[in-house]
Every structure is written in structure tokens, then in C-alpha cells.
Design a protein around this motif. Structure first.
Motif, PDB file in Angstrom:
ATOM      1  N   ILE A   8       0.853  -1.201   0.000  1.00  0.00           N
ATOM      2  CA  ILE A   8       0.000   0.000   0.000  1.00  0.00           C
ATOM      3  C   ILE A   8       0.884   1.244   0.000  1.00  0.00           C
ATOM      4  O   ILE A   8       0.676   2.182  -0.775  1.00  0.00           O
ATOM      5  N   LYS A   9       1.880   1.243   0.866  1.00  0.00           N
ATOM      6  CA  LYS A   9       2.789   2.393   0.958  1.00  0.00           C
ATOM      7  C   LYS A   9       3.577   2.581  -0.336  1.00  0.00           C
ATOM      8  O   LYS A   9       3.720   3.704  -0.819  1.00  0.00           O
ATOM      9  N   ASN A  10       4.090   1.488  -0.898  1.00  0.00           N
ATOM     10  CA  ASN A  10       4.880   1.587  -2.122  1.00  0.00           C
ATOM     11  C   ASN A  10       4.044   2.114  -3.283  1.00  0.00           C
ATOM     12  O   ASN A  10       4.494   2.991  -4.034  1.00  0.00           O
ATOM     13  N   LEU A  11       2.845   1.608  -3.430  1.00  0.00           N
ATOM     14  CA  LEU A  11       1.975   2.052  -4.512  1.00  0.00           C
ATOM     15  C   LEU A  11       1.567   3.511  -4.318  1.00  0.00           C
ATOM     16  O   LEU A  11       1.621   4.310  -5.253  1.00  0.00           O
ATOM     17  N   GLY A  12       1.190   3.871  -3.106  1.00  0.00           N
ATOM     18  CA  GLY A  12       0.803   5.253  -2.825  1.00  0.00           C
ATOM     19  C   GLY A  12       1.935   6.234  -3.012  1.00  0.00           C
ATOM     20  O   GLY A  12       1.762   7.305  -3.599  1.00  0.00           O
ATOM     21  N   THR A  13       3.120   5.859  -2.557  1.00  0.00           N
ATOM     22  CA  THR A  13       4.285   6.735  -2.697  1.00  0.00           C
ATOM     23  C   THR A  13       4.666   6.910  -4.160  1.00  0.00           C
ATOM     24  O   THR A  13       4.985   8.018  -4.603  1.00  0.00           O
ATOM     25  N   ALA A  14       4.621   5.824  -4.933  1.00  0.00           N
ATOM     26  CA  ALA A  14       4.953   5.906  -6.354  1.00  0.00           C
ATOM     27  C   ALA A  14       3.954   6.785  -7.096  1.00  0.00           C
ATOM     28  O   ALA A  14       4.339   7.602  -7.940  1.00  0.00           O
ATOM     29  N   LEU A  15       2.673   6.633  -6.791  1.00  0.00           N
ATOM     30  CA  LEU A  15       1.660   7.467  -7.446  1.00  0.00           C
ATOM     31  C   LEU A  15       1.807   8.935  -7.063  1.00  0.00           C
ATOM     32  O   LEU A  15       1.644   9.816  -7.909  1.00  0.00           O
ATOM     33  N   LEU A  16       2.120   9.196  -5.810  1.00  0.00           N
ATOM     34  CA  LEU A  16       2.323  10.595  -5.387  1.00  0.00           C
ATOM     35  C   LEU A  16       3.542  11.209  -6.061  1.00  0.00           C
ATOM     36  O   LEU A  16       3.535  12.387  -6.408  1.00  0.00           O
ATOM     37  N   ALA A  17       4.591  10.413  -6.247  1.00  0.00           N
ATOM     38  CA  ALA A  17       5.794  10.930  -6.884  1.00  0.00           C
ATOM     39  C   ALA A  17       5.536  11.295  -8.345  1.00  0.00           C
ATOM     40  O   ALA A  17       6.062  12.300  -8.849  1.00  0.00           O
ATOM     41  N   LYS A  18       4.712  10.505  -9.028  1.00  0.00           N
ATOM     42  CA  LYS A  18       4.477  10.730 -10.453  1.00  0.00           C
ATOM     43  C   LYS A  18       3.324  11.686 -10.736  1.00  0.00           C
ATOM     44  O   LYS A  18       3.359  12.433 -11.702  1.00  0.00           O
ATOM     45  N   GLN A  19       2.269  11.643  -9.907  1.00  0.00           N
ATOM     46  CA  GLN A  19       1.042  12.368 -10.223  1.00  0.00           C
ATOM     47  C   GLN A  19       0.503  13.159  -9.046  1.00  0.00           C
ATOM     48  O   GLN A  19      -0.707  13.221  -8.837  1.00  0.00           O
ATOM     49  N   GLN A  20       1.346  13.794  -8.298  1.00  0.00           N
ATOM     50  CA  GLN A  20       0.914  14.487  -7.086  1.00  0.00           C
ATOM     51  C   GLN A  20      -0.112  15.579  -7.359  1.00  0.00           C
ATOM     52  O   GLN A  20      -1.026  15.794  -6.564  1.00  0.00           O
ATOM     53  N   GLU A  21      -0.023  16.238  -8.497  1.00  0.00           N
ATOM     54  CA  GLU A  21      -0.932  17.351  -8.785  1.00  0.00           C
ATOM     55  C   GLU A  21      -2.374  16.902  -8.994  1.00  0.00           C
ATOM     56  O   GLU A  21      -3.288  17.707  -8.903  1.00  0.00           O
ATOM     57  N   TYR A  22      -2.587  15.610  -9.242  1.00  0.00           N
ATOM     58  CA  TYR A  22      -3.944  15.105  -9.468  1.00  0.00           C
ATOM     59  C   TYR A  22      -4.664  14.714  -8.186  1.00  0.00           C
ATOM     60  O   TYR A  22      -5.867  14.501  -8.207  1.00  0.00           O
ATOM     61  N   PHE A  23      -3.949  14.602  -7.079  1.00  0.00           N
ATOM     62  CA  PHE A  23      -4.550  14.159  -5.826  1.00  0.00           C
ATOM     63  C   PHE A  23      -4.826  15.349  -4.916  1.00  0.00           C
ATOM     64  O   PHE A  23      -4.175  16.373  -4.996  1.00  0.00           O
ATOM     65  N   SER A  24      -5.825  15.183  -4.044  1.00  0.00           N
ATOM     66  CA  SER A  24      -6.238  16.277  -3.168  1.00  0.00           C
ATOM     67  C   SER A  24      -6.345  15.777  -1.734  1.00  0.00           C
ATOM     68  O   SER A  24      -5.936  14.672  -1.419  1.00  0.00           O
ATOM     69  N   ASN A  25      -6.941  16.594  -0.873  1.00  0.00           N
ATOM     70  CA  ASN A  25      -7.136  16.225   0.534  1.00  0.00           C
ATOM     71  C   ASN A  25      -8.427  15.449   0.748  1.00  0.00           C
ATOM     72  O   ASN A  25      -8.748  15.091   1.865  1.00  0.00           O
ATOM     73  N   SER A  26      -9.157  15.180  -0.306  1.00  0.00           N
ATOM     74  CA  SER A  26     -10.441  14.506  -0.225  1.00  0.00           C
ATOM     75  C   SER A  26     -10.304  13.021  -0.578  1.00  0.00           C
ATOM     76  O   SER A  26      -9.819  12.667  -1.655  1.00  0.00           O
ATOM     77  N   PHE A  27     -10.771  12.167   0.314  1.00  0.00           N
ATOM     78  CA  PHE A  27     -10.718  10.728   0.084  1.00  0.00           C
ATOM     79  C   PHE A  27     -11.540  10.345  -1.144  1.00  0.00           C
ATOM     80  O   PHE A  27     -11.096   9.562  -1.984  1.00  0.00           O
ATOM     81  N   GLU A  28     -12.739  10.895  -1.268  1.00  0.00           N
ATOM     82  CA  GLU A  28     -13.619  10.560  -2.394  1.00  0.00           C
ATOM     83  C   GLU A  28     -12.992  10.967  -3.725  1.00  0.00           C
ATOM     84  O   GLU A  28     -13.067  10.222  -4.704  1.00  0.00           O
ATOM     85  N   ALA A  29     -12.392  12.142  -3.779  1.00  0.00           N
ATOM     86  CA  ALA A  29     -11.747  12.597  -5.016  1.00  0.00           C
ATOM     87  C   ALA A  29     -10.553  11.715  -5.355  1.00  0.00           C
ATOM     88  O   ALA A  29     -10.326  11.380  -6.523  1.00  0.00           O
ATOM     89  N   ASN A  30      -9.791  11.327  -4.342  1.00  0.00           N
ATOM     90  CA  ASN A  30      -8.631  10.468  -4.582  1.00  0.00           C
ATOM     91  C   ASN A  30      -9.062   9.088  -5.053  1.00  0.00           C
ATOM     92  O   ASN A  30      -8.403   8.470  -5.889  1.00  0.00           O
ATOM     93  N   LYS A  31     -10.171   8.605  -4.528  1.00  0.00           N
ATOM     94  CA  LYS A  31     -10.697   7.312  -4.949  1.00  0.00           C
ATOM     95  C   LYS A  31     -11.067   7.346  -6.432  1.00  0.00           C
ATOM     96  O   LYS A  31     -10.743   6.429  -7.187  1.00  0.00           O
ATOM     97  N   GLN A  32     -11.716   8.421  -6.854  1.00  0.00           N
ATOM     98  CA  GLN A  32     -12.084   8.576  -8.259  1.00  0.00           C
ATOM     99  C   GLN A  32     -10.844   8.698  -9.141  1.00  0.00           C
ATOM    100  O   GLN A  32     -10.786   8.138 -10.231  1.00  0.00           O
TER     101      GLN A  32
END
Length: 63
Positions: A8-32
Motif C-alpha cells: 500500500i505504501k509503495n503504490l501510494g508513494t509511487a503514485l504521489l511521486a508521479k502524479q501528485q498534482e492530481y490528488f487532493s485532501n479529499s478521500f472521495e476525489a482520490n478514490k475517483q
């Protein structure tokens, strides 16, 4: 809650490193966003990764 598994940590960290601008502070938005940016077949794993990313984004906001 408990300790998150390393995949979970590895996948989340990799996604944040590559696409951080697409994620927000909202769980629902991040899920989408995970639905469109990563191929995660398990709903449970997707939700756990979205929660991990949300937690990291909120931690960055506080500092």
C-alpha cells in the motif's frame, strides 16, 4: 488503526511521486482519481491506497 502493508505504501508513494498534482485532501476525489490513473482491481486495495494518499496530502498541508 494499525500499520499499513508495504505494498500500500509503495503504490501510494509511487503514485504521489508521479502524479501528485492530481490528488487532493479529499478521500472521495482520490478514490475517483485512482480509478482513472491506476489499474487496481480490488476495491479494498483501491480504498486503502486512496486513504494512504489522503493521509499524506493532509500531512503535507499541516507542515
Amino acid at each position: 488503526m494499525g500499520i499499513k502493508p508495504s505494498y500500500i505504501k509503495n503504490l501510494g508513494t509511487a503514485l504521489l511521486a508521479k502524479q501528485q498534482e492530481y490528488f487532493s485532501n479529499s478521500f472521495e476525489a482520490n478514490k475517483q482519481q485512482l480509478g482513472s490513473s491506476a489499474v487496481i482491481e480490488s476495491k479494498r486495495v483501491r480504498n486503502r491506497v486512496a486513504g494512504y494518499i489522503t493521509r499524506k496530502m493532509n500531512a503535507k498541508k499541516r507542515t
